[in-house]
Write an enzyme that holds these catalytic residues in place. Structure first.
Site, PDB file in Angstrom:
ATOM      1  N   ASP A 191       0.915  -0.966   0.270  1.00 20.32           N
ATOM      2  CA  ASP A 191       0.114   0.137  -0.337  1.00 20.32           C
ATOM      3  C   ASP A 191       0.681   1.209  -0.326  1.00 20.32           C
ATOM      4  OD1 ASP A 191      -2.708   1.822   0.033  1.00 20.32           O
ATOM      5  OD2 ASP A 191      -2.835   1.306   2.316  1.00 20.32           O
ATOM      6  N   GLY A 192       0.693   2.507  -1.187  1.00 20.58           N
ATOM      7  CA  GLY A 192       0.707   3.901  -0.405  1.00 20.58           C
ATOM      8  C   GLY A 192       1.920   4.636  -1.552  1.00 20.58           C
ATOM      9  N   ASN A 193       1.228   3.332  -2.972  1.00 18.36           N
ATOM     10  CA  ASN A 193       1.938   4.242  -3.905  1.00 18.36           C
ATOM     11  C   ASN A 193       1.566   5.168  -4.401  1.00 18.36           C
ATOM     12  OD1 ASN A 193       3.052   1.111  -4.241  1.00 18.36           O
ATOM     13  ND2 ASN A 193       2.357   0.786  -5.810  1.00 18.36           N
ATOM     14  N   ARG A 201      -0.110   7.667  -2.520  1.00 14.88           N
ATOM     15  CA  ARG A 201       0.363   9.044  -1.552  1.00 14.88           C
ATOM     16  C   ARG A 201       2.043   8.636  -1.706  1.00 14.88           C
ATOM     17  NH1 ARG A 201      -1.563   6.073   3.181  1.00 14.88           N
ATOM     18  NH2 ARG A 201      -2.108   4.224   1.447  1.00 14.88           N
ATOM     19  N   TRP A 202       3.243   8.628  -1.503  1.00 19.77           N
ATOM     20  CA  TRP A 202       4.240   8.512  -2.543  1.00 19.77           C
ATOM     21  C   TRP A 202       4.372   8.938  -3.567  1.00 19.77           C
ATOM     22  CZ3 TRP A 202       8.806   7.311  -6.181  1.00 19.77           C
ATOM     23  CH2 TRP A 202       9.188   6.984  -5.245  1.00 19.77           C
ATOM     24  N   HIS A 258       3.211   3.858  -8.942  1.00 16.46           N
ATOM     25  CA  HIS A 258       2.941   2.100  -9.442  1.00 16.46           C
ATOM     26  C   HIS A 258       4.305   1.691  -9.354  1.00 16.46           C
ATOM     27  CE1 HIS A 258      -0.404   2.186  -7.999  1.00 16.46           C
ATOM     28  NE2 HIS A 258      -1.677   2.803  -8.394  1.00 16.46           N
ATOM     29  N   ASN A 265     -10.638  -2.476  -6.559  1.00 14.69           N
ATOM     30  CA  ASN A 265      -9.176  -2.069  -7.889  1.00 14.69           C
ATOM     31  C   ASN A 265     -10.193  -1.592  -8.936  1.00 14.69           C
ATOM     32  OD1 ASN A 265      -6.280  -3.351  -6.420  1.00 14.69           O
ATOM     33  ND2 ASN A 265      -7.312  -1.289  -5.518  1.00 14.69           N
ATOM     34  N   ARG A 290       1.807  -4.987   6.119  1.00 17.43           N
ATOM     35  CA  ARG A 290       0.753  -3.599   5.408  1.00 17.43           C
ATOM     36  C   ARG A 290       1.691  -2.886   5.308  1.00 17.43           C
ATOM     37  NH1 ARG A 290      -5.255  -2.644   4.210  1.00 17.43           N
ATOM     38  NH2 ARG A 290      -5.105  -0.269   3.185  1.00 17.43           N
ATOM     39  N   GLU A 302       0.737 -13.466  12.376  1.00 18.40           N
ATOM     40  CA  GLU A 302       0.691 -12.298  12.910  1.00 18.40           C
ATOM     41  C   GLU A 302       0.632 -10.692  11.773  1.00 18.40           C
ATOM     42  OE1 GLU A 302       1.514 -12.397  16.356  1.00 18.40           O
ATOM     43  OE2 GLU A 302       1.146 -14.648  16.435  1.00 18.40           O
TER      44      GLU A 302
END
Ligand code: FPP
Length: 246
Positions: free
Chosen positions: A19-21, A23-24, A36, A67, A187, A206
């Site tokens: 996750d976070g492509n 926002r990056w 991406h 998506n 994540r 976990e």
């Protein structure tokens, strides 16, 4: 940090929500596809890192059922990136004895993706090292509905009795029937959610959350997650004293 990891206490299966492509990319005033594209460099590094250290199965959540609701340009870009990455990496995967596999509603993907994925799976089918699984057009609810339909049909035809339905039968009808459950789910990018990923299979996993965005996630971050996992006590409903008798 890699030296601190105990090779005999590794999870067999690591699952990752990348996750976070977006926002990056935004942080750098770039468009989402740029994020991406940089996410692919992380995919390569983490696949290599997992294989080197001895992880047997790595599942990456690359495209969820939800998506499909993204802007069409982003969907097209992601599908093109998927095809070009498989094309450029398949030889390297094969040389490293990595088996390629995928889960999800694969028939809903563009024809070119289906073809490329099928070929990658075929080329690497006999490899015996790590298995890399891409979850594509995947959601756990979709998977559980499909499994329920298949089981219901078998009950209806008399092939199965409803009393015989148990954990094993359900597992046999999931898309991961040939893969052990993940012991560790990572994540990236700060959200503390499972987002419809492997809901049945993650029952005892976990969970490890990091604020690092996926395009910045590298082997060192993976080692940190593995170390964190190794320092946890997995009790499976038992108490600590049962696991560590005096
Ligand atoms: C999540 O970031 C990432 C995705 C939905 C796609 C993941 C795809 C890649 C890493 C590249 C292609 C993968 C392969 C295996 C070739 P996001 O867009 O949800 O980020 P955001 O939450 O910050 O918007």
């Amino acid at each position: 940090m890699i030296n601190l990891i105990q090779k005999d206490k590794l999870p067999h299966h690591v699952a990752i929500i990348m996750d976070g492509n977006g926002r990056w990319a935004k942080e750098q005033n770039k468009d989402r596809l740029y994020g991406h594209q940089h996410g692919v460099a992380s995919v390569k590094d983490i696949v290599e890192g997992c294989a080197e250290i001895g992880i047997k199965y790595l599942t990456l959540y690359a495209f969820s059922t939800e998506n499909w609701n993204r802007p069409q340009d982003e969907i097209n870009g992601l599908m093109e990136l998927l095809v070009s990455t498989i094309r450029s990496e398949i030889e390297q995967l094969n040389e490293n004895n990595i088996r390629f596999d995928m889960i999800g509603d694969i028939k809903s993907l563009p024809t070119i993706c289906i073809k490329e994925l099928g070929e990658a799976k075929e080329i690497t089918a006999k490899n015996t090292g790590m298995t890399l699984v891409l979850a594509l057009s995947y959601s756990a609810k979709w998977e559980l509905i499909e499994a329920t339909k298949q089981i219901a049909e078998k009950v209806q035809s008399g092939e199965l009795k409803s009393d015989d339905i148990n954990d094993d039968i359900i597992k046999q009808h999931l898309s991961t029937h040939h893969i052990p459950d993940p012991e560790l789910m990572i994540r990236t990018s700060g959200e503390h959610r499972i987002s419809n990923f492997l809901l049945y299979q993650l029952a005892y996993a976990e969970l490890y959350f990091t604020s690092t965005h996926w395009p910045d996630f590298r082997k060192e971050n993976l080692y940190e997650a593995l170390l964190n996992y190794q320092n946890r006590e997995r009790r499976f409903g038992k108490i600590s004293e049962q696991l560590n008798p005096a």
